[in-house]
Design a protein around this motif. Structure first.
Motif, PDB file in Angstrom:
ATOM      1  N   PHE A  58       0.832  -1.202   0.000  1.00  0.00           N
ATOM      2  CA  PHE A  58       0.000   0.000   0.000  1.00  0.00           C
ATOM      3  C   PHE A  58       0.871   1.259   0.000  1.00  0.00           C
ATOM      4  N   ILE A  59       1.891   1.294   0.852  1.00  0.00           N
ATOM      5  CA  ILE A  59       2.779   2.451   0.910  1.00  0.00           C
ATOM      6  C   ILE A  59       3.438   2.689  -0.439  1.00  0.00           C
ATOM      7  N   SER A  60       3.832   1.627  -1.115  1.00  0.00           N
ATOM      8  CA  SER A  60       4.447   1.766  -2.439  1.00  0.00           C
ATOM      9  C   SER A  60       3.471   2.402  -3.427  1.00  0.00           C
ATOM     10  N   ARG A  61       2.210   1.992  -3.375  1.00  0.00           N
ATOM     11  CA  ARG A  61       1.192   2.577  -4.258  1.00  0.00           C
ATOM     12  C   ARG A  61       1.028   4.069  -3.986  1.00  0.00           C
ATOM     13  N   VAL A  62       1.016   4.435  -2.720  1.00  0.00           N
ATOM     14  CA  VAL A  62       0.796   5.836  -2.344  1.00  0.00           C
ATOM     15  C   VAL A  62       2.009   6.688  -2.724  1.00  0.00           C
ATOM     16  N   LEU A  63       3.217   6.174  -2.499  1.00  0.00           N
ATOM     17  CA  LEU A  63       4.430   6.903  -2.881  1.00  0.00           C
ATOM     18  C   LEU A  63       4.468   7.136  -4.387  1.00  0.00           C
ATOM     19  N   GLU A  64       4.126   6.113  -5.145  1.00  0.00           N
ATOM     20  CA  GLU A  64       4.121   6.241  -6.603  1.00  0.00           C
ATOM     21  C   GLU A  64       3.086   7.260  -7.062  1.00  0.00           C
ATOM     22  N   LEU A  65       1.907   7.247  -6.424  1.00  0.00           N
ATOM     23  CA  LEU A  65       0.875   8.220  -6.780  1.00  0.00           C
ATOM     24  C   LEU A  65       1.361   9.642  -6.510  1.00  0.00           C
ATOM     25  N   GLY A  66       2.004   9.874  -5.364  1.00  0.00           N
ATOM     26  CA  GLY A  66       2.521  11.198  -5.052  1.00  0.00           C
ATOM     27  C   GLY A  66       3.547  11.662  -6.073  1.00  0.00           C
ATOM     28  N   TYR A  67       4.454  10.770  -6.439  1.00  0.00           N
ATOM     29  CA  TYR A  67       5.486  11.119  -7.428  1.00  0.00           C
ATOM     30  C   TYR A  67       4.855  11.438  -8.781  1.00  0.00           C
ATOM     31  N   GLU A  68       3.921  10.596  -9.223  1.00  0.00           N
ATOM     32  CA  GLU A  68       3.292  10.807 -10.529  1.00  0.00           C
ATOM     33  C   GLU A  68       2.430  12.070 -10.534  1.00  0.00           C
ATOM     34  N   ASP A  69       1.761  12.370  -9.429  1.00  0.00           N
ATOM     35  CA  ASP A  69       0.976  13.604  -9.354  1.00  0.00           C
ATOM     36  C   ASP A  69       1.883  14.821  -9.429  1.00  0.00           C
ATOM     37  N   GLY A  70       3.048  14.737  -8.778  1.00  0.00           N
ATOM     38  CA  GLY A  70       4.008  15.829  -8.895  1.00  0.00           C
ATOM     39  C   GLY A  70       4.451  16.021 -10.335  1.00  0.00           C
ATOM     40  N   LYS A  71       4.712  14.914 -11.010  1.00  0.00           N
ATOM     41  CA  LYS A  71       5.154  14.984 -12.409  1.00  0.00           C
ATOM     42  C   LYS A  71       4.065  15.593 -13.290  1.00  0.00           C
ATOM     43  N   ARG A  72       2.806  15.223 -13.034  1.00  0.00           N
ATOM     44  CA  ARG A  72       1.696  15.767 -13.833  1.00  0.00           C
ATOM     45  C   ARG A  72       1.581  17.278 -13.663  1.00  0.00           C
ATOM     46  N   GLN A  73       1.967  17.780 -12.506  1.00  0.00           N
ATOM     47  CA  GLN A  73       1.854  19.208 -12.220  1.00  0.00           C
ATOM     48  C   GLN A  73       3.214  19.895 -12.268  1.00  0.00           C
ATOM     49  N   SER A  74       4.155  19.308 -12.976  1.00  0.00           N
ATOM     50  CA  SER A  74       5.526  19.827 -12.962  1.00  0.00           C
ATOM     51  C   SER A  74       5.603  21.278 -13.435  1.00  0.00           C
ATOM     52  N   ALA A  75       4.850  21.620 -14.469  1.00  0.00           N
ATOM     53  CA  ALA A  75       4.898  22.993 -14.980  1.00  0.00           C
ATOM     54  C   ALA A  75       4.362  23.969 -13.942  1.00  0.00           C
ATOM     55  N   THR A  76       3.262  23.615 -13.288  1.00  0.00           N
ATOM     56  CA  THR A  76       2.679  24.479 -12.256  1.00  0.00           C
ATOM     57  C   THR A  76       3.627  24.621 -11.073  1.00  0.00           C
ATOM     58  N   ILE A  77       4.213  23.510 -10.642  1.00  0.00           N
ATOM     59  CA  ILE A  77       5.143  23.546  -9.507  1.00  0.00           C
ATOM     60  C   ILE A  77       6.363  24.384  -9.836  1.00  0.00           C
ATOM     61  N   GLU A  78       6.911  24.195 -11.021  1.00  0.00           N
ATOM     62  CA  GLU A  78       8.116  24.939 -11.411  1.00  0.00           C
ATOM     63  C   GLU A  78       7.837  26.434 -11.479  1.00  0.00           C
ATOM     64  N   THR A  79       6.697  26.813 -12.053  1.00  0.00           N
ATOM     65  CA  THR A  79       6.339  28.238 -12.133  1.00  0.00           C
ATOM     66  C   THR A  79       6.169  28.826 -10.744  1.00  0.00           C
ATOM     67  N   PHE A  80       5.504  28.083  -9.865  1.00  0.00           N
ATOM     68  CA  PHE A  80       5.293  28.568  -8.488  1.00  0.00           C
ATOM     69  C   PHE A  80       6.634  28.775  -7.781  1.00  0.00           C
ATOM     70  N   LEU A  81       7.551  27.834  -7.938  1.00  0.00           N
ATOM     71  CA  LEU A  81       8.848  27.936  -7.282  1.00  0.00           C
ATOM     72  C   LEU A  81       9.685  29.066  -7.864  1.00  0.00           C
ATOM     73  N   GLU A  82       9.588  29.266  -9.160  1.00  0.00           N
ATOM     74  CA  GLU A  82      10.336  30.357  -9.806  1.00  0.00           C
ATOM     75  C   GLU A  82       9.907  31.712  -9.264  1.00  0.00           C
ATOM     76  N   GLU A  83       8.611  31.851  -8.970  1.00  0.00           N
ATOM     77  CA  GLU A  83       8.097  33.106  -8.437  1.00  0.00           C
ATOM     78  C   GLU A  83       8.407  33.257  -6.953  1.00  0.00           C
ATOM     79  N   ALA A  84       8.519  32.130  -6.247  1.00  0.00           N
ATOM     80  CA  ALA A  84       8.720  32.190  -4.797  1.00  0.00           C
ATOM     81  C   ALA A  84      10.189  32.283  -4.418  1.00  0.00           C
ATOM     82  N   ILE A  85      11.072  31.658  -5.202  1.00  0.00           N
ATOM     83  CA  ILE A  85      12.503  31.637  -4.883  1.00  0.00           C
ATOM     84  C   ILE A  85      13.286  31.814  -6.159  1.00  0.00           C
ATOM     85  N   ASP A  86      14.551  32.096  -6.025  1.00  0.00           N
ATOM     86  CA  ASP A  86      15.448  32.177  -7.182  1.00  0.00           C
ATOM     87  C   ASP A  86      15.929  30.783  -7.510  1.00  0.00           C
ATOM     88  N   VAL A  87      15.478  30.249  -8.646  1.00  0.00           N
ATOM     89  CA  VAL A  87      15.891  28.904  -9.045  1.00  0.00           C
ATOM     90  C   VAL A  87      16.520  28.956 -10.421  1.00  0.00           C
TER      91      VAL A  87
END
Length: 389
Positions: free
Chosen positions: A360-389
């Motif tokens: 079960f933990i493996s399924r949940v970890l994989e879901l978290g990673y894949e959800d992050g990947k699906r939102q990679s553009a949104t996450i990257e834009t948010f981080l660019e505005e919040a910090i110098d990257v």
């Protein structure tokens, strides 16, 4: 949720915060998301970290391991956890014997000894002590080192005082002004393993922990403003990771059971209401206040400030990922899952909270990673505005 503070008319410096809510075993989702974020932006750090319930474990871990490698270490921690590392295995027979021994003669009142609950979580204490790691006195020296080096500004872990009924935020950091409200207060302290264990102590199931002369348990019980600690600590940009699946209107109307609701269904609804629903509400309130503040001239804001929020939620119902895995439970947990009817609901949220099972933990970890990947553009834009990257 309070979005106010005593600020000057100058805009505060940008401060990125990571806010981690609870969810028991479902909080492995947060580790999967953070793992992807660190792959996306290797130099990312979170100057402000707050955690509650099982999210407090992740918060303490990241506060003690900021910078490159922290996500890998947290991932390793979750990948190696199992039921035997969370609580002592106990048969249903020995459980009943233990309860019967505590029935007072002449009445049906069950006496509970200090530090006891339905489950014994000494294995979790031992596992976290080595993973965080903790000193023999329970302190977490790596958090202190990261604060001294400037890699970390503050870390906050919230508990519920069973003695007073208040929500208590325990804060470690520098130049921090504490807050005091009738229902929620803050204490400046050095975060210890006891704070982590207390915040993640599910009521009645896990034993309460004594902090400062009072008994404390799961921090999500009374925390009606989950964003408040991060805002008080100066956050201007907040990444929130919640393990609660955001159902659509159509999904929300679909029945999860047929016939009379089993106890597992009722308990799952209660757990979501207590630990996760306030999170969604607080974010919506903060976003509305931010819209109003940005339309208000600076001189008329009366100390209020806008806050940028990125909420990351599961694309799949984590409760449903636990379906069929109740057969992998054992001892007391098997008694509870079968007796409460976890197999009779399509979304066994109660089971998913307690299911510290590697599959079960493996399924949940994989879901978290894949959800992050699906939102990679949104996450990257948010981080660019919040910090110098």
């Amino acid at each position: 949720m309070s979005n106010t503070s005593n600020l000057s008319e100058e805009e505060p410096p940008r401060q990125l915060a990571l806010v981690l809510t609870g969810g028991g075993a479902r909080s492995a989702y947060q580790a999967g998301v953070v793992h992807f974020m660190q792959e996306l932006v290797p130099e990312i750090t979170f100057p402000i970290i707050t955690g509650v319930s099982a999210g407090a474990i992740n918060a303490a871990f990241l506060a003690g391991h900021p910078g490159p490698g922290s996500a890998e270490a947290l991932l390793h921690c979750w990948q190696n956890i199992n039921q035997d590392k969370v609580y002592l295995p106990e048969s249903s027979v020995s459980l009943f014997r233990r309860i019967l021994r505590r029935v007072r003669p002449g009445n049906a009142v069950i006496r509970v000894d200090e530090g006891e609950a339905l489950l014994n979580t000494q294995p979790l204490r031992g596992y976290l002590s080595g993973q965080l790691p903790a000193a023999p006195d329970g302190t977490l020296p790596q958090i202190r080192e990261n604060l001294d080096s400037g890699k970390l500004l503050s870390v906050c872990i919230t508990t519920t005082s069973f003695t007073t009924g208040q929500s208590v935020s325990w804060v470690q950091g520098r130049d921090i002004e504490m807050w005091h409200r009738p229902s929620r207060i803050a204490h400046k302290t050095e975060i210890t393993l006891d704070h982590v264990m207390a915040s993640s102590a599910l009521p009645l199931l896990f034993p309460a922990v004594k902090l400062g002369g009072a008994w404390h348990g799961d921090g999500g019980i009374r925390l009606i403003a989950p964003l408040a600690p991060a805002l008080h600590l100066g956050a201007t940009d907040i990444i929130c990771i919640s393990p609660k699946y955001p159902r659509s209107r159509e999904e929300a109307g679909e029945p999860a059971i047929i016939g009379y609701p089993p106890a597992a269904q009722v308990m799952g609804i209660m757990l979501n209401a207590i630990f996760l629903d306030a999170f969604d509400h607080d974010i919506r309130v903060a976003e509305r206040i931010t819209k109003l503040v940005r339309r208000t001239p600076h001189a008329e804001r009366n100390g209020m400030r806008p806050v940028n929020i990125l909420l990351i939620e599961p694309s799949k119902d984590i409760g449903r990922l636990a379906r069929g895995l109740e057969v992998r439970t054992k001892g007391v947990l098997r008694l509870l899952t079968r007796g409460l009817g976890s197999g009779d609901t399509l979304s066994p949220d109660w089971l998913s909270v307690m299911l510290f099972d590697p599959e079960f933990i493996s399924r949940v970890l994989e879901l978290g990673y894949e959800d992050g990947k699906r939102q990679s553009a949104t996450i990257e834009t948010f981080l660019e505005e919040a910090i110098d990257v």
